[in-house]
Design an enzyme around this catalytic site. Structure first.
Site, mmCIF file in Angstrom:
data_model
loop_
_atom_site.group_PDB
_atom_site.id
_atom_site.type_symbol
_atom_site.label_atom_id
_atom_site.label_comp_id
_atom_site.label_asym_id
_atom_site.label_seq_id
_atom_site.Cartn_x
_atom_site.Cartn_y
_atom_site.Cartn_z
ATOM 1 N N SER A 117 29.397 61.555 31.467
ATOM 2 C CA SER A 117 28.851 60.817 32.603
ATOM 3 C C SER A 117 29.422 61.241 33.944
ATOM 4 O O SER A 117 28.771 61.085 34.965
ATOM 5 C CB SER A 117 29.061 59.317 32.397
ATOM 6 O OG SER A 117 30.418 59.027 32.137
ATOM 7 N N HIS A 135 23.046 59.539 29.368
ATOM 8 C CA HIS A 135 22.573 60.404 30.455
ATOM 9 C C HIS A 135 21.676 61.542 29.984
ATOM 10 O O HIS A 135 21.243 62.360 30.791
ATOM 11 C CB HIS A 135 23.766 60.980 31.236
ATOM 12 C CG HIS A 135 24.607 59.913 31.858
ATOM 13 N ND1 HIS A 135 24.344 59.380 33.088
ATOM 14 C CD2 HIS A 135 25.687 59.241 31.387
ATOM 15 C CE1 HIS A 135 25.225 58.436 33.365
ATOM 16 N NE2 HIS A 135 26.057 58.342 32.341
ATOM 17 N N LYS A 195 19.410 53.661 32.989
ATOM 18 C CA LYS A 195 19.557 54.931 33.693
ATOM 19 C C LYS A 195 18.177 55.581 33.848
ATOM 20 O O LYS A 195 17.379 55.100 34.629
ATOM 21 C CB LYS A 195 20.601 55.774 32.999
ATOM 22 C CG LYS A 195 21.967 55.146 33.317
ATOM 23 C CD LYS A 195 23.134 55.515 32.501
ATOM 24 C CE LYS A 195 24.321 54.669 32.997
ATOM 25 N NZ LYS A 195 25.425 54.633 32.057
HETATM 26 C C1 LIG Z 1 26.479 53.823 31.792
HETATM 27 C C2 LIG Z 1 27.024 54.176 30.467
HETATM 28 C C3 LIG Z 1 27.210 53.198 29.488
HETATM 29 C C4 LIG Z 1 27.038 51.737 29.782
HETATM 30 O O1 LIG Z 1 25.696 51.382 29.845
HETATM 31 P P1 LIG Z 1 25.294 50.064 30.628
HETATM 32 O O2 LIG Z 1 23.928 49.744 30.144
HETATM 33 O O3 LIG Z 1 25.353 50.405 32.078
HETATM 34 O O4 LIG Z 1 26.304 49.015 30.260
HETATM 35 C C5 LIG Z 1 27.599 53.605 28.237
HETATM 36 N N1 LIG Z 1 27.843 54.897 27.959
HETATM 37 C C6 LIG Z 1 27.702 55.863 28.892
HETATM 38 C C7 LIG Z 1 27.983 57.281 28.536
HETATM 39 C C8 LIG Z 1 27.304 55.520 30.180
HETATM 40 O O5 LIG Z 1 27.204 56.455 31.114
#
Ligand SMILES: *Cc1c(COP(=O)(O)O)cnc(C)c1O
Length: 397
Positions: free
Chosen positions: A179, A207, A239
């Protein structure tokens, strides 16, 4: 409370103090931030679906059909036909028998790891894994062992060091796309290690989904891996899909086990059904409109060529996450502030989100950006470069 004040003071002094900005507009290339229109390269709305008219319309229809609150946990009366339909569509999208919704990605990771591993088991994690994967392992009470970033050999060494006949569970967990670095995990090699040592492999593709692979099926599709190699797939919906929530996809026994044992699934109110309706729409758009992925690839290419010409310290990333490592938190903040003065918003990411000494600008691209936006960013970075003392830039390079 005096020691709290001291702790806060220390954070300020070391440039690690954080505070949220206030947005007065939807996500997009030019959000209104703290009262100012900014060209932004910070969000994870990679496909530009967070403010898509059809997704908004689906949310409204969902509210008309189901109201706002789900009213209860999934296992009580919170599980609507909208949730059920979305789970089936996510299973189809990931080509797996089942998918299970969670309220957030954080909760999905904490829930799945603590449901699958416990005292006496072992969880192996990449050093740069997302905090929620690490927290899941800590909560599980299994032994957490962290291997060097993207290093299957280091992992293999740890696993083979003690090939146990004790039959305890061993779980390997990794981000698909990291990330804060934007690079891909060496998934085929990790899958080999998992196979050879009889460990389970979990990939959190927060991602990669929507962005990589055919129809946006993510890192696994991109690398030709299936459920046989990666039995546990975690995806997030906040995302690339532009809504909110997360899911775990896999086989019948995995999903049934999570329904019985994942505490962050059981002991929480189901997300609003309207969100599920909105996500069904954004999933359809994400699958169908591959121009969004192509646009992203073109923007990334343009940025990397331009940044290389400027001699900027690019990392080895082919995804919409394009970090520029500054080193100290102070330096990253100073870069971010210089850009802000030019009307460009790029967030400085500091420890503990990234390792000490690798504070950075985390630049992200979205299908709502265009070529001129990338050029404006490159111009601003070029200007920033001119204003940096030679020594600092050399250190960054
Ligand atoms: C953003 C993210 C999460 C958390 O997801 P949310 O729905 O924002 O709680 C988990 N794992 C990774 C790799 C992330 O980038």
């Amino acid at each position: 409370m005096k020691h709290l004040a001291l702790g806060l003071k220390r954070l300020r002094e070391t440039h690690l103090y954080r505070r949220p900005r206030v947005l007065e507009s939807p996500q997009g290339a030019r959000p209104l931030v703290d009262g100012r229109r900014m060209l932004a390269f910070c969000s994870n709305d990679y496909l530009g679906l967070a403010n898509h008219p059809q997704v908004i319309a689906a949310l409204k229809r969902g509210a008309d059909a189901y109201g706002v609150g789900s009213g209860a946990a999934h296992l009580v009366t919170g599980h609507s036909a909208a949730h059920q339909a979305l789970e089936e569509e996510l299973a189809d999208f990931t080509k797996r028998p089942r998918a299970l919704l969670f309220s957030t990605g954080y909760m999905a990771n904490v829930g799945v790891i603590s449901a699958l591993a416990g005292r006496g088991d072992q969880v192996f994690e990449d050093r740069l894994n997302h905090a929620s994967l690490l927290d899941g392992a800590l909560l599980s009470r299994a032994r957490l062992r962290r291997y060097a970033h993207a290093d299957p050999q280091a992992l293999s060494g740890m696993l083979e060091g003690q090939l146990s006949e004790e039959c305890n569970a061993r779980l390997i967990a990794t981000d698909g796309v990291f990330s804060m670095d934007g690079d891909l995990a060496p998934l085929p090699d990790l899958a080999c290690v998992a196979e050879r040592t009889g460990a389970w492999l979990l990939v959190d593709d927060a991602h990669g989904l929507g962005v990589l692979g055919e129809e946006g099926r993510g890192s696994l599709d991109h690398m030709g891996l299936e459920q046989a190699e990666v039995p546990i797939l975690v995806g997030t919906l906040g995302k690339a899909f532009g809504t909110s929530g997360a899911f775990v996809a896999g086989g019948e026994e995995l999903i049934e086990t999570l329904i019985q044992r994942a505490r962050s699934y059981i002991y929480t109110t189901a997300p609003p059904p309207a969100i599920a309706e909105a996500t069904r729409e954004s999933l359809r758009i994400a699958r169908r409109e591959s121009w969004r992925r192509e646009r992203l690839r073109e923007l990334i290419r343009r940025f990397r060529v331009g940044a290389a010409a400027l001699g900027l310290p690019l990392m080895d990333s082919g995804t919409p996450i394009q970090p520029l490592v500054a080193g100290t938190a102070e330096q990253a903040l100073s870069w971010s502030r210089s850009l802000e003065a030019q009307g460009i918003l790029v967030s400085a990411i500091r420890p503990p989100t990234v390792p000490e000494g690798s504070a950075r600008l985390r630049i992200t691209f979205s299908a709502v950006h265009d070529e001129r936006d990338v050029d404006r960013l490159l111009d601003a970075l070029a200007r920033l470069r001119c204003h940096l003392p030679q020594a600092e830039m050399a250190a960054a390079l």
